[in-house]
Design a protein around this motif. Structure first.
Motif, PDB file in Angstrom:
ATOM      1  N   PHE A 102     -14.861   1.379  11.306  1.00  0.00           N
ATOM      2  CA  PHE A 102     -13.647   0.788  11.886  1.00  0.00           C
ATOM      3  C   PHE A 102     -13.962   0.203  13.256  1.00  0.00           C
ATOM      4  O   PHE A 102     -13.590  -0.929  13.564  1.00  0.00           O
ATOM      5  CB  PHE A 102     -12.546   1.851  11.990  1.00  0.00           C
ATOM      6  N   ASN A 103     -14.687   0.965  14.054  1.00  0.00           N
ATOM      7  CA  ASN A 103     -15.025   0.518  15.405  1.00  0.00           C
ATOM      8  C   ASN A 103     -15.973  -0.682  15.398  1.00  0.00           C
ATOM      9  O   ASN A 103     -16.002  -1.468  16.342  1.00  0.00           O
ATOM     10  CB  ASN A 103     -15.609   1.671  16.222  1.00  0.00           C
ATOM     11  N   GLU A 104     -16.727  -0.802  14.296  1.00  0.00           N
ATOM     12  CA  GLU A 104     -17.637  -1.955  14.181  1.00  0.00           C
ATOM     13  C   GLU A 104     -16.968  -3.130  13.470  1.00  0.00           C
ATOM     14  O   GLU A 104     -17.634  -4.099  13.111  1.00  0.00           O
ATOM     15  CB  GLU A 104     -18.896  -1.533  13.403  1.00  0.00           C
ATOM     16  N   ASN A 105     -15.658  -3.011  13.248  1.00  0.00           N
ATOM     17  CA  ASN A 105     -14.888  -4.054  12.556  1.00  0.00           C
ATOM     18  C   ASN A 105     -15.384  -4.339  11.150  1.00  0.00           C
ATOM     19  O   ASN A 105     -15.335  -5.471  10.675  1.00  0.00           O
ATOM     20  CB  ASN A 105     -14.894  -5.364  13.361  1.00  0.00           C
ATOM     21  N   LYS A 106     -15.913  -3.313  10.490  1.00  0.00           N
ATOM     22  CA  LYS A 106     -16.454  -3.515   9.149  1.00  0.00           C
ATOM     23  C   LYS A 106     -15.475  -3.130   8.021  1.00  0.00           C
ATOM     24  O   LYS A 106     -15.803  -3.268   6.859  1.00  0.00           O
ATOM     25  CB  LYS A 106     -17.763  -2.719   8.988  1.00  0.00           C
ATOM     26  N   LEU A 107     -14.316  -2.647   8.410  1.00  0.00           N
ATOM     27  CA  LEU A 107     -13.311  -2.344   7.390  1.00  0.00           C
ATOM     28  C   LEU A 107     -12.415  -3.578   7.192  1.00  0.00           C
ATOM     29  O   LEU A 107     -12.395  -4.478   8.020  1.00  0.00           O
ATOM     30  CB  LEU A 107     -12.472  -1.131   7.796  1.00  0.00           C
ATOM     31  N   ILE A 108     -11.698  -3.587   6.078  1.00  0.00           N
ATOM     32  CA  ILE A 108     -10.875  -4.756   5.730  1.00  0.00           C
ATOM     33  C   ILE A 108      -9.409  -4.473   6.075  1.00  0.00           C
ATOM     34  O   ILE A 108      -8.820  -3.516   5.568  1.00  0.00           O
ATOM     35  CB  ILE A 108     -10.994  -5.080   4.224  1.00  0.00           C
ATOM     36  N   ALA A 109      -8.856  -5.302   6.955  1.00  0.00           N
ATOM     37  CA  ALA A 109      -7.426  -5.164   7.276  1.00  0.00           C
ATOM     38  C   ALA A 109      -6.610  -5.786   6.155  1.00  0.00           C
ATOM     39  O   ALA A 109      -6.870  -6.922   5.762  1.00  0.00           O
ATOM     40  CB  ALA A 109      -7.126  -5.869   8.597  1.00  0.00           C
ATOM     41  N   VAL A 110      -5.671  -4.999   5.594  1.00  0.00           N
ATOM     42  CA  VAL A 110      -4.818  -5.541   4.532  1.00  0.00           C
ATOM     43  C   VAL A 110      -3.356  -5.360   4.901  1.00  0.00           C
ATOM     44  O   VAL A 110      -3.000  -4.468   5.675  1.00  0.00           O
ATOM     45  CB  VAL A 110      -5.094  -4.873   3.152  1.00  0.00           C
ATOM     46  N   SER A 111      -2.504  -6.230   4.343  1.00  0.00           N
ATOM     47  CA  SER A 111      -1.080  -6.090   4.620  1.00  0.00           C
ATOM     48  C   SER A 111      -0.298  -5.872   3.327  1.00  0.00           C
ATOM     49  O   SER A 111       0.882  -5.583   3.334  1.00  0.00           O
ATOM     50  CB  SER A 111      -0.559  -7.325   5.358  1.00  0.00           C
ATOM     51  N   GLU A 112      -0.995  -6.022   2.201  1.00  0.00           N
ATOM     52  CA  GLU A 112      -0.331  -5.841   0.907  1.00  0.00           C
ATOM     53  C   GLU A 112      -1.020  -4.705   0.148  1.00  0.00           C
ATOM     54  O   GLU A 112      -2.110  -4.264   0.531  1.00  0.00           O
ATOM     55  CB  GLU A 112      -0.442  -7.132   0.070  1.00  0.00           C
ATOM     56  N   ALA A 113      -0.405  -4.310  -0.954  1.00  0.00           N
ATOM     57  CA  ALA A 113      -0.995  -3.274  -1.797  1.00  0.00           C
ATOM     58  C   ALA A 113      -2.337  -3.760  -2.360  1.00  0.00           C
ATOM     59  O   ALA A 113      -2.513  -4.942  -2.636  1.00  0.00           O
ATOM     60  CB  ALA A 113      -0.063  -2.944  -2.947  1.00  0.00           C
ATOM     61  N   THR A 114      -3.280  -2.831  -2.491  1.00  0.00           N
ATOM     62  CA  THR A 114      -4.581  -3.193  -3.054  1.00  0.00           C
ATOM     63  C   THR A 114      -4.730  -2.659  -4.469  1.00  0.00           C
ATOM     64  O   THR A 114      -5.734  -2.875  -5.117  1.00  0.00           O
ATOM     65  CB  THR A 114      -5.719  -2.613  -2.197  1.00  0.00           C
ATOM     66  N   THR A 115      -3.737  -1.919  -4.937  1.00  0.00           N
ATOM     67  CA  THR A 115      -3.799  -1.370  -6.280  1.00  0.00           C
ATOM     68  C   THR A 115      -2.383  -1.246  -6.831  1.00  0.00           C
ATOM     69  O   THR A 115      -1.419  -1.411  -6.083  1.00  0.00           O
ATOM     70  CB  THR A 115      -4.535  -0.005  -6.271  1.00  0.00           C
ATOM     71  N   SER A 116      -2.269  -0.981  -8.130  1.00  0.00           N
ATOM     72  CA  SER A 116      -0.950  -0.905  -8.745  1.00  0.00           C
ATOM     73  C   SER A 116      -0.311   0.458  -8.493  1.00  0.00           C
ATOM     74  O   SER A 116      -0.986   1.404  -8.095  1.00  0.00           O
ATOM     75  CB  SER A 116      -1.059  -1.153 -10.247  1.00  0.00           C
ATOM     76  N   ALA A 117       0.987   0.521  -8.751  1.00  0.00           N
ATOM     77  CA  ALA A 117       1.716   1.776  -8.575  1.00  0.00           C
ATOM     78  C   ALA A 117       1.115   2.875  -9.448  1.00  0.00           C
ATOM     79  O   ALA A 117       0.644   2.598 -10.553  1.00  0.00           O
ATOM     80  CB  ALA A 117       3.193   1.571  -8.929  1.00  0.00           C
ATOM     81  N   HIS A 118       1.120   4.083  -8.943  1.00  0.00           N
ATOM     82  CA  HIS A 118       0.680   5.291  -9.675  1.00  0.00           C
ATOM     83  C   HIS A 118      -0.807   5.348  -9.975  1.00  0.00           C
ATOM     84  O   HIS A 118      -1.252   6.217 -10.710  1.00  0.00           O
ATOM     85  CB  HIS A 118       1.444   5.456 -11.009  1.00  0.00           C
ATOM     86  N   SER A 119      -1.622   4.413  -9.438  1.00  0.00           N
ATOM     87  CA  SER A 119      -3.042   4.439  -9.801  1.00  0.00           C
ATOM     88  C   SER A 119      -3.741   5.669  -9.210  1.00  0.00           C
ATOM     89  O   SER A 119      -4.735   6.121  -9.751  1.00  0.00           O
ATOM     90  CB  SER A 119      -3.738   3.163  -9.356  1.00  0.00           C
ATOM     91  N   GLY A 120      -3.186   6.231  -8.140  1.00  0.00           N
ATOM     92  CA  GLY A 120      -3.773   7.439  -7.565  1.00  0.00           C
ATOM     93  C   GLY A 120      -3.574   8.677  -8.411  1.00  0.00           C
ATOM     94  O   GLY A 120      -4.134   9.728  -8.150  1.00  0.00           O
ATOM     95  N   MET A 121      -2.752   8.538  -9.459  1.00  0.00           N
ATOM     96  CA  MET A 121      -2.477   9.699 -10.312  1.00  0.00           C
ATOM     97  C   MET A 121      -3.529   9.835 -11.406  1.00  0.00           C
ATOM     98  O   MET A 121      -3.626  10.861 -12.044  1.00  0.00           O
ATOM     99  CB  MET A 121      -1.103   9.570 -10.960  1.00  0.00           C
ATOM    100  N   GLN A 122      -4.280   8.757 -11.647  1.00  0.00           N
ATOM    101  CA  GLN A 122      -5.221   8.788 -12.765  1.00  0.00           C
ATOM    102  C   GLN A 122      -6.463   9.610 -12.464  1.00  0.00           C
ATOM    103  O   GLN A 122      -7.021  10.246 -13.333  1.00  0.00           O
ATOM    104  CB  GLN A 122      -5.621   7.358 -13.159  1.00  0.00           C
ATOM    105  N   LYS A 123      -6.902   9.558 -11.217  1.00  0.00           N
ATOM    106  CA  LYS A 123      -8.119  10.273 -10.872  1.00  0.00           C
ATOM    107  C   LYS A 123      -7.774  11.529 -10.095  1.00  0.00           C
ATOM    108  O   LYS A 123      -6.979  11.485  -9.167  1.00  0.00           O
ATOM    109  CB  LYS A 123      -9.034   9.368 -10.036  1.00  0.00           C
ATOM    110  N   GLY A 124      -8.374  12.618 -10.489  1.00  0.00           N
ATOM    111  CA  GLY A 124      -8.221  13.843  -9.714  1.00  0.00           C
ATOM    112  C   GLY A 124      -6.814  14.390  -9.720  1.00  0.00           C
ATOM    113  O   GLY A 124      -6.399  15.065  -8.796  1.00  0.00           O
ATOM    114  N   ARG A 125      -6.067  14.060 -10.776  1.00  0.00           N
ATOM    115  CA  ARG A 125      -4.714  14.592 -10.849  1.00  0.00           C
ATOM    116  C   ARG A 125      -4.778  16.084 -11.125  1.00  0.00           C
ATOM    117  O   ARG A 125      -5.398  16.531 -12.075  1.00  0.00           O
ATOM    118  CB  ARG A 125      -3.953  13.873 -11.962  1.00  0.00           C
ATOM    119  N   GLN A 126      -4.136  16.835 -10.273  1.00  0.00           N
ATOM    120  CA  GLN A 126      -4.196  18.291 -10.426  1.00  0.00           C
ATOM    121  C   GLN A 126      -2.863  18.821 -10.898  1.00  0.00           C
ATOM    122  O   GLN A 126      -1.823  18.314 -10.526  1.00  0.00           O
ATOM    123  CB  GLN A 126      -4.584  18.936  -9.094  1.00  0.00           C
ATOM    124  N   ARG A 127      -2.934  19.813 -11.746  1.00  0.00           N
ATOM    125  CA  ARG A 127      -1.691  20.375 -12.273  1.00  0.00           C
ATOM    126  C   ARG A 127      -1.528  21.803 -11.804  1.00  0.00           C
ATOM    127  O   ARG A 127      -2.478  22.505 -11.663  1.00  0.00           O
ATOM    128  CB  ARG A 127      -1.695  20.362 -13.789  1.00  0.00           C
TER     129      ARG A 127
END
Lengths: 127, 287
Positions: A102-127
Motif C-alpha cells: 500500500f505504501n509503495e502504491n502497488k495496490l489497486i484503488a477501486v470504487s466499484e465491486a470487484t466480485t459478485s454478491a455472495h462470492s465470499g460464501m463459496q470459499k471457506g464457508r463455515q457452519r
C-alpha cells in the motif's frame, strides 16, 4: 491513515484474506508508522446475509479510512462508499506485506465491486 | 375441522400429487374440502386443479425507511436487527430490503422515531374454486426469498369448519415450519432412495419437535430399497400408503391430471389414506 486489512488471523504476521465481508479478522494498522493498532474479530463473517455492509459498519465505527483486501461485493462496496472508506485490492501474503505494498502504491484503488454478491460464501464457508 | 399438511424433506417426492388426489378423492363425500398451496416458491397445485380464481390480493412485508433529518446515526436500528438489514455508516443508513424480515424492531426501538415502515410487495395470494373443491394459493414474486409471510397469508384463508389440505414446501427450514405449524396432522411423502431417507429423517425430527402427529406415504415404493420402511418402523411413523412407480400415474401427472379422477381403485385408496390419517390422529392425540 488508518487502514483495515482483511485477514485470516490476528496481528501483523497474519495472512491476508481475499474476502472482505467474510474474513475472520480485520487487522487495523497505521499506514505511516506501520504499527499495529488493533485486531478486530469479524462477528458477521458467518452471517446468512449482509456480511459486507456489517463489516463496513464495524470499520466505519472505528474510524478506518481505507481497507486493503482481495475482493469486495456490491453491497460491501456501496456501504464502504457511504462510509467514505477507500478500497484497495490486490493483497497477498501477510498483513505486513499488504501495508508495505500500500505504501509503495502497488495496490489497486477501486470504487466499484470487484466480485459478485455472495462470492465470499463459496470459499471457506463455515457452519 | 382438520388441518392436514402434506410435507416432505426432499423435494419432488410427490407432495402435490398426494395433496391433489387426496382432496379430489374426498370431494364426492364432503362438501367442505379445501386445498391450500403453501409451496409459494414453486406453486403447482393449480396446474392439476385448474381452479377459477375469484380473489387476488397482493401481500407485502413492512420494511423500514429512514428519515435522515431526524436520524442521529446512533446505530440502534442496526444493533437490534438480527438479519443485518440495516447498516449505519457515518451520515447514512443503508437498508438492505431483501434481508428484512419485517419484524418492525428497528422502527419500534429507534430513539428518534426516525424510522417509518412501508409495505414491500413479496407476492400474491389467490383464492377460488375447482368445482366443489375450494382452492387457495400463494405466489411468491420471482427473485424473492422471504416466503414465510406469504405462507402465513395463505394459511389465514383456512376455513375452520373445513377439511383443509395444505401443500407445504419441501425441506425443513422456515417456510416449511410456517406451513405445517398449527396443523393437526402432517403427512410426510418420501421415496425409497438414500436422499429420500436422509430427508425423511430430517422432516420426522422437525414434526416431532413441533409436536405434530405424522404418518408417511412412500411414493415410487417399488423402486430403491426398504430402508425407508425400516426407518418408519423404528421411528414409530405409520406408513399409511404406498404408491408404486406406475406408467399410468406418471402419464396422468405429465398431462396435469389426477389419478383419482380416472381410476376408482385409486379413489378408494386415497379415501382409505384419509381414514388412516383421522384414525391415526385420534390414536396419537389420546392422552
Amino acid at each position: 491513515m488508518k487502514l483495515a486489512i482483511s485477514a485470516q488471523g490476528e496481528g501483523l504476521n497474519a495472512q491476508t484474506d481475499q474476502r472482505f465481508g467474510r474474513c475472520p479478522y480485520f487487522v487495523l494498522v497505521d499506514s505511516e508508522s506501520g504499527e499495529l493498532l488493533e485486531s478486530v474479530r469479524n462477528e458477521s463473517a458467518g452471517a446468512a446475509g449482509g456480511a459486507g455492509p456489517q463489516s463496513a459498519q464495524l470499520l466505519s465505527h472505528r474510524g478506518v479510512e481505507a481497507v486493503l483486501t482481495g475482493n469486495v461485493g456490491p453491497k460491501a462496496a456501496h456501504a464502504l462508499k457511504a462510509g467514505r472508506i477507500k478500497i484497495y485490492t490486490g493483497v497477498e501474503g501477510s498483513v505486513c506485506a499488504a501495508v508495505q505494498k500500500f505504501n509503495e502504491n502497488k495496490l489497486i484503488a477501486v470504487s466499484e465491486a470487484t466480485t459478485s454478491a455472495h462470492s465470499g460464501m463459496q470459499k471457506g464457508r463455515q457452519r | 375441522m382438520i388441518n392436514l399438511a402434506i410435507a416432505s424433506g426432499k423435494g419432488g417426492t410427490g407432495k402435490t400429487t398426494v395433496a391433489v388426489n387426496l382432496a379430489l378423492a374426498l370431494i364426492p363425500d364432503y362438501d367442505n374440502v379445501e386445498l391450500l398451496d403453501c409451496d409459494v416458491e414453486e406453486p403447482n397445485a393449480h396446474l392439476f386443479l385448474k381452479p377459477e380464481f375469484e380473489l387476488e390480493k397482493a401481500v407485502g412485508i413492512p420494511v423500514p425507511a429512514v428519515d435522515h433529518d431526524r436520524c442521529t446515526f446512533c446505530g440502534r436500528c442496526s444493533e437490534v436487527c438480527m438479519f443485518n438489514a440495516l447498516a449505519v455508516l457515518k451520515d447514512q443508513v443503508i437498508i438492505l430490503e431483501e434481508l428484512c424480515h419485517g419484524c418492525g424492531s428497528c422502527a419500534y426501538l429507534c430513539p428518534e422515531k426516525a424510522i417509518t415502515e412501508y409495505n414491500r410487495p413479496i407476492g400474491t395470494i389467490k383464492s377460488g374454486s375447482a368445482g366443489k373443491l375450494k382452492f387457495g394459493g400463494g405466489y411468491l414474486n420471482p427473485g424473492e426469498a422471504m416466503s414465510p409471510p406469504l405462507i402465513n397469508a395463505v394459511k389465514k384463508m383456512i376455513q375452520p369448519d373445513h377439511i383443509s389440505i395444505i401443500d407445504a414446501p419441501p425441506g425443513t427450514s422456515c417456510p416449511v415450519v410456517s406451513a405445517v405449524s398449527g396443523c393437526d396432522y402432517c403427512l410426510l411423502v418420501t421415496e425409497p432412495t438414500p436422499f429420500g431417507l436422509n430427508d425423511l429423517d430430517l422432516a420426522s425430527q422437525m414434526v416431532s419437535k413441533l409436536g405434530l402427529p405424522a404418518g408417511v406415504v412412500i411414493n415410487r415404493s417399488d423402486l430403491g430399497d426398504d430402508r425407508g420402511e425400516k426407518y418408519c418402523r423404528h421411528a414409530g411413523l405409520p406408513v399409511l400408503q404406498k404408491i408404486p412407480f406406475d406408467k399410468e400415474l406418471a402419464g396422468l401427472y405429465a398431462r396435469g391430471e389426477a389419478v383419482v379422477s380416472h381410476n376408482r381403485e385409486w379413489r378408494r385408496r386415497f379415501k382409505a389414506l384419509f381414514s388412516g390419517i383421522t384414525g391415526n390422529k385420534k390414536e396419537v392425540s389420546r392422552p
